[in-house]
Write an enzyme that holds these catalytic residues in place. Structure first.
Site, PDB file in Angstrom:
ATOM      1  N   GLY A 238     -18.954  33.953   8.773  1.00 40.84           N
ATOM      2  CA  GLY A 238     -20.121  34.149   9.617  1.00 40.84           C
ATOM      3  C   GLY A 238     -21.402  34.105   8.805  1.00 40.84           C
ATOM      4  O   GLY A 238     -21.400  33.892   7.597  1.00 40.84           O
ATOM      5  N   ILE A 239     -22.545  34.331   9.477  1.00 38.42           N
ATOM      6  CA  ILE A 239     -23.834  34.202   8.798  1.00 38.42           C
ATOM      7  C   ILE A 239     -24.668  35.472   8.929  1.00 38.42           C
ATOM      8  O   ILE A 239     -25.900  35.416   8.915  1.00 38.42           O
ATOM      9  CB  ILE A 239     -24.628  32.987   9.316  1.00 38.42           C
ATOM     10  CG1 ILE A 239     -24.871  33.080  10.826  1.00 38.42           C
ATOM     11  CG2 ILE A 239     -23.921  31.702   8.950  1.00 38.42           C
ATOM     12  CD1 ILE A 239     -25.864  32.043  11.334  1.00 38.42           C
ATOM     13  N   ILE A 242     -24.065  40.742   5.330  1.00 39.91           N
ATOM     14  CA  ILE A 242     -23.007  41.110   4.379  1.00 39.91           C
ATOM     15  C   ILE A 242     -22.038  39.949   4.142  1.00 39.91           C
ATOM     16  O   ILE A 242     -21.731  39.630   2.987  1.00 39.91           O
ATOM     17  CB  ILE A 242     -22.270  42.378   4.848  1.00 39.91           C
ATOM     18  CG1 ILE A 242     -23.243  43.562   4.911  1.00 39.91           C
ATOM     19  CG2 ILE A 242     -21.108  42.707   3.909  1.00 39.91           C
ATOM     20  CD1 ILE A 242     -22.650  44.827   5.515  1.00 39.91           C
ATOM     21  N   GLU A 261     -16.223  30.542  12.618  1.00 38.07           N
ATOM     22  CA  GLU A 261     -16.915  30.118  13.819  1.00 38.07           C
ATOM     23  C   GLU A 261     -18.256  29.477  13.520  1.00 38.07           C
ATOM     24  O   GLU A 261     -18.697  28.575  14.211  1.00 38.07           O
ATOM     25  CB  GLU A 261     -17.082  31.332  14.752  1.00 38.07           C
ATOM     26  CG  GLU A 261     -17.529  30.969  16.158  1.00 38.07           C
ATOM     27  CD  GLU A 261     -19.024  31.141  16.345  1.00 38.07           C
ATOM     28  OE1 GLU A 261     -19.587  30.443  17.207  1.00 38.07           O
ATOM     29  OE2 GLU A 261     -19.621  31.946  15.622  1.00 38.07           O
TER      30      GLU A 261
END
Length: 639
Positions: A238-239, A242, A261
């Site tokens: 993810g973006i 953390i 994703e």
């Protein structure tokens, strides 16, 4: 095409065009090109309109839709996947004029934008396409963005495949902004020109996303997480802040795979350096699988016609079954709150919505069931400038559970790692308290005792539920190549320490405690496990096992502040003795003690405990000894 007749009829020329033969696509293409204003004129009041996701949003079509806002009115519904905070996404303007329904609210979206949302649908990403296909959420129109068609008349959805492909396949009217600046992506990202009703040319830059910058706290959490990722693992990132920070600490890893994703710019360096190869993935071997890309022009150019990347719809990327088929699948999910039982809330603070279910459960569920898989929940220990703990006795009222206590393997904060899988309630409570912010640990322990989550006997360890510094971890190779892991004692080591004591021979117990002991009292075991890492230090030597690890030795010291010397002692399981483990532990403890400004060690040794004397003689220190009351007192001076 004329500008008259804003309504859309299934029997119109647009619908008839879909019946044309593939070889006629060039004629079809020329026949459906129009301006943004004319394109959105076919949308009627009260219809449900889907808008493409994130940076793939078709800006010209959105602007044209806003120009008709007064005419279309509040009965017109906008459906989209992702609400973002940058002004140019026009979400706030859309929400002022239409009913805006979102499946997800991105991190750091201002409250002013959230307040304008008409509704939010809680659903896993992998299930959204089923809503479109089943007719449960019928779409009258879809506004999307694509590449120009190739020689076969196929357009690529580029950086935004996610739920956009399903929306385009199920909407009554498909209006596409065709943009040569959209990168061509492989995988399952193509739409036939015959499945598009209206084309609007737009040679304009794609939207770009500004990534959150790592903080000292997020980097600390990321370093712990990276240590859990083995070579050959497949990772979902993810973006968010953390997970992005984790990438920085993966540079020494080998043959990682990516199944995620969404991805962004930082992925490039790890691909170029050979860290990410995907050669050990079980499915999509050698491919970086994703559904959405949000970043800068740099990453858009990098993925353009790049065969390493496979863009697939959300129902594939977020399918828990497919995720579970990856060997060593690691899912990294961001939590907002976790209770002492291990239940995770990730999409609200109490009743206040923050994000959405998204792919949290999809990836946690899949990773938890993958062979060698790990589901990891990360969160900062506090929020609101350190005034509120995010590890709580019970989830806040109104909070929705995004991950069950049964499926979360690891929880990571800036204060350490808690392993929960297969643990008893008391074990998981103590593990979570140990990684909470120190200011809240006593309060959490008191609440855990009040709730009968842990024994009231543990009230005595208040203030000593601490985790040793991560930097104290190291390894030691025996002569036969066996690797021994060295780490600080952890509050959850109580059972492992009890097992170590039970494995010792009477002779070893006598040498350590200088008395004949049939059993080690529970209180004494707690004293071994709960230490403050200021006046005392304890490290353990362990070997990996199927159930986690076994402790085979421990070394510790207790500081006397009046003399600035510490008493040192060791325990080594009988079958591991005489293999230099004690010698290594002593030298390592000396290194730690020197770093704390301690002047030296003392040790009490029975006269016939020759192995312990031999270990002390190998310390490299100046040693003095004397016999007092049938016990040798050793003093080791650090030089």
């Amino acid at each position: 095409m004329t500008e008259s007749g804003p309504g859309y009829d299934k029997d119109s020329q647009f619908a008839k065009n879909r019946k044309m033969e593939p070889e006629d696509w060039q004629d079809k293409y020329l026949g459906i090109i129009t301006s943004p204003r004319i394109a959105v004129a076919h949308i009627q009041t009260g219809q449900r309109i889907f808008i493409g996701t994130g940076c793939g949003q078709p800006q010209l079509l959105v602007e044209a839709l806003l120009d008709r806002a007064a005419e279309l009115g509040e009965d017109t519904e906008i459906v989209h996947l992702l609400t973002l905070d940058e002004p140019h996404y026009e979400h706030q303007k859309l929400a002022k004029h239409f009913r805006l329904e979102s499946f997800f609210i991105a991190e750091n979206v201002p409250e002013s934008v959230q307040e304008e949302l008409s509704d939010y649908t809680a659903i896993f990403f992998s299930d959204i396409p089923r809503l479109f296909r089943s007719g449960q959420l019928p779409l009258d129109a879809a506004l999307i963005q694509v590449t120009p068609p190739n020689e076969q008349g196929m357009c690529s959805l580029g950086i935004s495949v996610d739920i956009v492909k399903s929306a385009a396949e199920n909407a009554g009217l498909v209006i596409a902004q065709v943009n040569p600046q959209m990168p061509w992506t492989a995988g399952d990202s193509l739409l036939d020109i015959h499945d598009i009703d209206v084309l609007v040319p737009a040679d304009i830059p794609l939207l770009e996303a500004e990534l959150p910058q790592p903080t000292a706290v997020s980097r600390s959490i990321a370093e712990y997480v990276a240590a859990l990722i083995e070579d050959g693992s497949t990772v979902e990132l993810g973006i968010r802040r953390i997970p992005l920070a984790v990438l920085e600490f993966l540079k020494e890893k080998h043959d990682l795979g990516i199944h995620t994703e969404v991805l962004s710019d930082p992925i490039i360096d790890l691909v170029e350096s050979g860290v990410i190869t995907g050669v050990r993935k079980n499915i999509d071997r050698g491919k970086i699988v994703t559904s959405l890309c949000m970043g800068t022009r740099k990453v858009y150019d990098y993925i353009n016609n790049n065969p390493l990347f496979a863009f697939r719809p959300a129902e594939y990327v977020c399918d828990p079954y497919l995720i579970s088929r990856q060997h060593k699948m690691v899912a990294i999910s961001v939590g907002l709150e976790i209770d002492l039982a291990g239940q995770v809330c990730a999409n609200s603070l109490g009743a206040k919505l923050f994000s959405g279910l998204g792919n949290h459960m999809d990836f946690i569920h899949g990773a938890a069931r993958a062979q060698g898989g790990k589901s990891i929940v990360v969160l900062e220990s506090t929020r609101s400038n350190g005034t509120v703990s995010q590890i709580v006795p019970c989830l806040s009222r109104g909070a929705s559970e995004a991950a069950t206590c049964c499926e979360v393997h690891y929880v990571v904060t800036e204060h350490g790692v808690a392993y929960l899988h297969g643990k008893s309630l008391q074990e998981r409570v103590l593990a979570l308290i140990s990684i909470a912010h120190p200011e809240f640990r006593a309060e959490l322990l008191a609440e855990a005792i009040r709730l009968n989550y842990v024994s009231s006997d543990l009230a005595a360890v208040e203030g000593k539920i601490l985790v040793g510094p991560q930097g104290l971890r190291t390894t030691f190779l025996l002569d036969d190549g066996t690797q021994i892991n060295i780490r600080p004692m952890h509050p959850t080591d109580e059972k492992r320490m009890r097992a170590l004591f039970h494995s010792l021979s009477p002779k070893s117990l006598y040498y350590r405690f200088m008395s004949n002991m049939m059993r080690i009292p529970q209180k004494q075991i707690q004293n071994f496990v709960y230490i403050d890492y200021r006046s005392e230090m304890a490290i353990v030597a362990s070997i990996p096992e199927a159930h986690g690890e076994d402790i085979i030795a421990t070394g510790r010291y207790y500081l006397n502040p009046r003399t600035n010397r510490a008493e040192v002692a060791f325990l080594v399981r009988d079958e591991w003795q005489n293999r230099d483990i004690g010698t290594f532990l002593l030298k390592y403890l000396i290194t730690i003690a020197k770093g704390s400004g301690i002047a030296g060690f003392t040790a009490e040794v029975l006269p016939d405990n020759k192995p312990m004397m031999a270990v002390l003689q190998k310390s490299g220190c100046n040693i003095r000894s004397r016999l007092e009351d049938d016990v040798y007192i050793f003093e080791l001076d650090f030089t």
